[in-house]
Design an enzyme around this catalytic site. Structure first.
Site, PDB file in Angstrom:
ATOM      1  N   ARG A   1      46.203 -50.270  10.904  1.00 28.59           N
ATOM      2  CA  ARG A   1      45.737 -51.511  11.543  1.00 28.59           C
ATOM      3  C   ARG A   1      45.752 -52.694  10.562  1.00 28.59           C
ATOM      4  O   ARG A   1      45.972 -53.832  10.965  1.00 28.59           O
ATOM      5  CB  ARG A   1      44.320 -51.328  12.068  1.00 28.59           C
ATOM      6  CG  ARG A   1      44.207 -50.277  13.173  1.00 28.59           C
ATOM      7  CD  ARG A   1      44.007 -50.954  14.498  1.00 28.59           C
ATOM      8  NE  ARG A   1      43.711 -50.033  15.553  1.00 28.59           N
ATOM      9  CZ  ARG A   1      42.496 -49.860  16.064  1.00 28.59           C
ATOM     10  NH1 ARG A   1      41.472 -50.533  15.589  1.00 28.59           N
ATOM     11  NH2 ARG A   1      42.308 -49.026  17.054  1.00 28.59           N
TER      12      ARG A   1
ATOM     13  N   ASP B   1      32.237 -61.025  22.707  1.00 29.97           N
ATOM     14  CA  ASP B   1      32.862 -59.983  21.893  1.00 29.97           C
ATOM     15  C   ASP B   1      32.914 -60.504  20.460  1.00 29.97           C
ATOM     16  O   ASP B   1      32.831 -61.719  20.234  1.00 29.97           O
ATOM     17  CB  ASP B   1      34.278 -59.676  22.388  1.00 29.97           C
ATOM     18  CG  ASP B   1      34.746 -58.275  22.000  1.00 29.97           C
ATOM     19  OD1 ASP B   1      34.737 -57.372  22.852  1.00 29.97           O
ATOM     20  OD2 ASP B   1      35.109 -58.076  20.812  1.00 29.97           O
TER      21      ASP B   1
HETATM   22  C1  LIG Z   1      36.317 -50.262  23.889  1.00 26.32           C
HETATM   23  S1  LIG Z   1      35.940 -51.968  24.142  1.00 26.32           S
HETATM   24  C2  LIG Z   1      34.921 -51.880  25.598  1.00 26.32           C
HETATM   25  C3  LIG Z   1      35.218 -52.997  26.573  1.00 26.32           C
HETATM   26  C4  LIG Z   1      34.416 -52.942  27.862  1.00 26.32           C
HETATM   27  N1  LIG Z   1      33.006 -53.103  27.598  1.00 26.32           N
HETATM   28  C5  LIG Z   1      34.678 -51.669  28.595  1.00 26.32           C
HETATM   29  O1  LIG Z   1      33.811 -50.799  28.662  1.00 26.32           O
HETATM   30  O2  LIG Z   1      35.774 -51.511  29.134  1.00 26.32           O
HETATM   31  C6  LIG Z   1      34.723 -52.261  22.833  1.00 26.32           C
HETATM   32  C7  LIG Z   1      34.577 -53.736  22.488  1.00 26.32           C
HETATM   33  O3  LIG Z   1      33.422 -53.883  21.660  1.00 26.32           O
HETATM   34  C8  LIG Z   1      33.701 -54.904  20.732  1.00 26.32           C
HETATM   35  N2  LIG Z   1      32.783 -54.804  19.573  1.00 26.32           N
HETATM   36  C9  LIG Z   1      32.771 -53.883  18.585  1.00 26.32           C
HETATM   37  N3  LIG Z   1      31.813 -54.159  17.680  1.00 26.32           N
HETATM   38  C10 LIG Z   1      31.199 -55.281  18.108  1.00 26.32           C
HETATM   39  C11 LIG Z   1      30.126 -56.070  17.606  1.00 26.32           C
HETATM   40  N4  LIG Z   1      29.494 -55.765  16.468  1.00 26.32           N
HETATM   41  N5  LIG Z   1      29.756 -57.159  18.299  1.00 26.32           N
HETATM   42  C12 LIG Z   1      30.391 -57.494  19.453  1.00 26.32           C
HETATM   43  N6  LIG Z   1      31.408 -56.796  19.984  1.00 26.32           N
HETATM   44  C13 LIG Z   1      31.814 -55.694  19.320  1.00 26.32           C
HETATM   45  C14 LIG Z   1      35.154 -54.679  20.365  1.00 26.32           C
HETATM   46  O4  LIG Z   1      35.763 -55.833  19.820  1.00 26.32           O
HETATM   47  C15 LIG Z   1      35.753 -54.262  21.708  1.00 26.32           C
HETATM   48  O5  LIG Z   1      36.381 -55.332  22.367  1.00 26.32           O
END
Ligand SMILES: C[S@@+](CC[C@H](N)C(=O)[O-])C[C@H]1O[C@@H](n2cnc3c(N)ncnc32)[C@H](O)[C@@H]1O
Length: 266
Positions: free
Chosen positions: A56, A168
């Site tokens: 990545r 996000d």
């Molecule tokens: C797998 S996606 C889930 C998206 C959606 N909630 C779903 O269930 O389909 C996880 C998201 O969490 C975000 N994320 C991870 N760590 C985070 C943080 N500390 N603060 C905010 N967002 C975060 C990532 O960037 C990613 O877009």
């Protein structure tokens, strides 16, 4: 910053071959990035994520013409005063998988229980106000699914003061979310009727894509919020917070703290 810069070294202990297109990452380099992403985003990476981290971050190394992860790490420590590259690094290490109406029973629960309960509150004199938060919204499918669910359940939406906050940590997914343009294969889970009602079909150079209609987009505010920063830049209290498939990347202590803070924000 508590993480020290790493000495640049060209000697590496023997390790498994890196993935094609990826440079070799030493254990020391992996441990340094692991600490950094935990510090920046609360994301806990297991040892098994070493190849993933290397692949990545490889494009950021290529972007700068670096030949080792140490050079990139030192750049983050010493040459990134405004934190711009740190944001890019976090963007590389988040996992953004999502889709419309993912785990659809959550939306059924909203439609069958939560929204009727809110309507009942309003009948009893509570202001017709709804505040939702999609925390970790990725490319927007979750907040748009939420907005579609509410619009379909409440035909007289004009009488409601409805806002959805979609946040996000990853700025690249937020940009995509705000644009609200999806290719047809991403619309799995959206029925034909919903497609006609909530999306505009692309023509000409946009053939094969669908854009979320402005009336749906207007309900949603997209913002970069790190769930582990304290305090959040939010004053509102919410009726519903969706935080799905996000805390799986956090350790127990980080999850516990986050749930406490979510409870305070309800
Ligand atoms: C797998 S996606 C889930 C998206 C959606 N909630 C779903 O269930 O389909 C996880 C998201 O969490 C975000 N994320 C991870 N760590 C985070 C943080 N500390 N603060 C905010 N967002 C975060 C990532 O960037 C990613 O877009």
């Amino acid at each position: 910053m508590y993480v020290r810069t790493l000495p640049v070294t060209r000697e590496h202990p023997p390790m498994p071959a890196p993935l094609p297109g990826t440079m070799h990452i030493t254990d020391k380099e992996f441990q340094a990035f692991r600490k950094l992403i935990f510090h920046e985003a609360g994301i806990s990476l297991s040892d098994a994520k070493r190849a993933l981290v290397a692949s990545r971050l490889a494009r950021r190394l290529r972007h700068f013409g670096f030949t080792s992860y140490t050079q990139y790490y030192n750049h983050l420590m010493d040459q990134d005063p405004d934190g711009h590259e740190r944001v890019q690094m976090v963007n590389c290490l988040t996992t953004n998988k999502t889709n419309f109406f993912r785990e659809s029973h959550h939306f059924t629960f909203l439609r069958e229980h939560v929204l009727p309960w809110l309507q009942e509150q309003v009948r009893q004199g509570t202001p017709a106000r709804m505040r939702f938060w999609s925390a970790g919204c990725s490319t927007g499918e979750e907040p748009y699914s939420l907005a579609m669910t509410v619009r379909e359940a409440l035909p007289s939406l004009a009488n409601w003061d409805l806002r959805i906050l979609a946040s996000d940590i990853d700025t690249s997914v937020l940009q995509a979310a705000e644009r609200g343009i999806y290719t047809a294969d991403r619309l799995d889970g959206v029925s034909d009727a919903q497609q006609r009602r909530h999306f505009l079909r692309g023509r000409g150079q946009w053939e094969g894509t669908y854009q979320v209609k402005p009336e749906l987009q207007q309900i949603i505010t997209f913002r970069r919020i790190n769930l582990n920063e304290e305090p959040w830049p939010i004053r509102t209290r919410f009726h519903v917070i969706l935080c799905r498939n996000v805390v799986i990347y956090f350790n127990r202590e980080t999850q516990r703290r986050l749930f406490e803070r979510f409870a305070d924000a309800l």
